[in-house]
Enzyme design. Sequence first.
Site, PDB file in Angstrom:
ATOM      1  N   CYS A   1     -37.138   9.686  -2.636  1.00  0.00           N
ATOM      2  CA  CYS A   1     -36.069   8.749  -2.343  1.00  0.00           C
ATOM      3  C   CYS A   1     -36.440   7.378  -2.901  1.00  0.00           C
ATOM      4  O   CYS A   1     -37.523   6.869  -2.621  1.00  0.00           O
ATOM      5  CB  CYS A   1     -35.869   8.691  -0.827  1.00  0.00           C
ATOM      6  SG  CYS A   1     -35.009   7.251  -0.226  1.00  0.00           S
ATOM      7  N   GLU A   2     -35.563   6.808  -3.679  1.00  0.00           N
ATOM      8  CA  GLU A   2     -35.863   5.515  -4.290  1.00  0.00           C
ATOM      9  C   GLU A   2     -35.845   4.365  -3.285  1.00  0.00           C
ATOM     10  O   GLU A   2     -36.308   3.274  -3.590  1.00  0.00           O
ATOM     11  CB  GLU A   2     -34.918   5.218  -5.448  1.00  0.00           C
ATOM     12  CG  GLU A   2     -33.486   4.995  -5.066  1.00  0.00           C
ATOM     13  CD  GLU A   2     -32.558   4.845  -6.267  1.00  0.00           C
ATOM     14  OE1 GLU A   2     -31.592   4.078  -6.157  1.00  0.00           O
ATOM     15  OE2 GLU A   2     -32.788   5.498  -7.306  1.00  0.00           O
TER      16      GLU A   2
ATOM     17  N   HIS B   1     -37.209   4.549  -0.005  1.00  0.00           N
ATOM     18  CA  HIS B   1     -38.388   4.523   0.863  1.00  0.00           C
ATOM     19  C   HIS B   1     -39.611   5.190   0.240  1.00  0.00           C
ATOM     20  O   HIS B   1     -40.674   5.220   0.851  1.00  0.00           O
ATOM     21  CB  HIS B   1     -38.080   5.228   2.195  1.00  0.00           C
ATOM     22  CG  HIS B   1     -36.933   4.631   2.922  1.00  0.00           C
ATOM     23  ND1 HIS B   1     -35.665   5.171   2.876  1.00  0.00           N
ATOM     24  CD2 HIS B   1     -36.840   3.511   3.678  1.00  0.00           C
ATOM     25  CE1 HIS B   1     -34.844   4.421   3.592  1.00  0.00           C
ATOM     26  NE2 HIS B   1     -35.529   3.410   4.093  1.00  0.00           N
TER      27      HIS B   1
ATOM     28  N   GLN C   1     -29.966  11.432  -4.073  1.00  0.00           N
ATOM     29  CA  GLN C   1     -29.437  12.779  -4.285  1.00  0.00           C
ATOM     30  C   GLN C   1     -28.099  12.765  -5.024  1.00  0.00           C
ATOM     31  O   GLN C   1     -27.848  13.617  -5.875  1.00  0.00           O
ATOM     32  CB  GLN C   1     -29.298  13.503  -2.941  1.00  0.00           C
ATOM     33  CG  GLN C   1     -28.821  14.925  -3.081  1.00  0.00           C
ATOM     34  CD  GLN C   1     -28.818  15.665  -1.766  1.00  0.00           C
ATOM     35  OE1 GLN C   1     -29.643  15.409  -0.893  1.00  0.00           O
ATOM     36  NE2 GLN C   1     -27.894  16.590  -1.604  1.00  0.00           N
TER      37      GLN C   1
ATOM     38  N   HIS D   1     -34.090  15.126   3.889  1.00  0.00           N
ATOM     39  CA  HIS D   1     -34.663  13.850   3.480  1.00  0.00           C
ATOM     40  C   HIS D   1     -35.662  13.362   4.532  1.00  0.00           C
ATOM     41  O   HIS D   1     -35.299  13.166   5.690  1.00  0.00           O
ATOM     42  CB  HIS D   1     -33.550  12.814   3.297  1.00  0.00           C
ATOM     43  CG  HIS D   1     -32.674  13.114   2.127  1.00  0.00           C
ATOM     44  ND1 HIS D   1     -32.668  12.331   0.999  1.00  0.00           N
ATOM     45  CD2 HIS D   1     -31.787  14.116   1.897  1.00  0.00           C
ATOM     46  CE1 HIS D   1     -31.803  12.831   0.123  1.00  0.00           C
ATOM     47  NE2 HIS D   1     -31.266  13.916   0.654  1.00  0.00           N
TER      48      HIS D   1
END
Length: 183
Positions: A75-76, A78, A116, A144
């Site tokens: 995930c960009e 976190h 996503q 996620h």
Amino acid sequence: MTEQLANHFEAIIRGLGEDPTREGLVKTPERAAKAMQYLTKGYNESLDELVNGAVFSSDNDEMVIVKDVELYSLCEHHLLPFVGKCHVGYLPNGKVLGLSKFARIIDMFARRLQIQENLTRQIALAVQEVTGARGVGVVIEAKHMCMQMRGVEKQHSVMKSSVMLGAFREHAQTRQEFLNLIR
């Protein structure tokens, strides 16, 4: 590059209040740097190199589906993983793509800092570009860690995203056939 990343990981470990010289952490900055390089190796790959000419002439004009292809991304927002599966369908237009290339395309885009929704679109556009298909459908289902390990901590949440191009978007019957076949 690995050494520079390792220095950053060492600073993070110190910033967390840990001692990077204690036995269990001595090599962690270097290991973490190498792991991050691997998890983001998609930045160093190109669609042309991955496909490597594995597009073949075919008279088949019926739907082709590759489903349940595992994917792992970060995930960009976190830098935490999201993990799931990807389903790809397309309607050939005189050309088919070698089977393993679907997994390689999925991995190339998944191995980048990502959300996503964008990942789903990137895969669909790449398959469209490579095959010249009359239509492409991509569905991703993923869990996620940023939703499970922190924040709202919802352990059983699953995100589903889809992108439909060409006939998959324009014709409800084609879209429905794809969705039924991936269930």
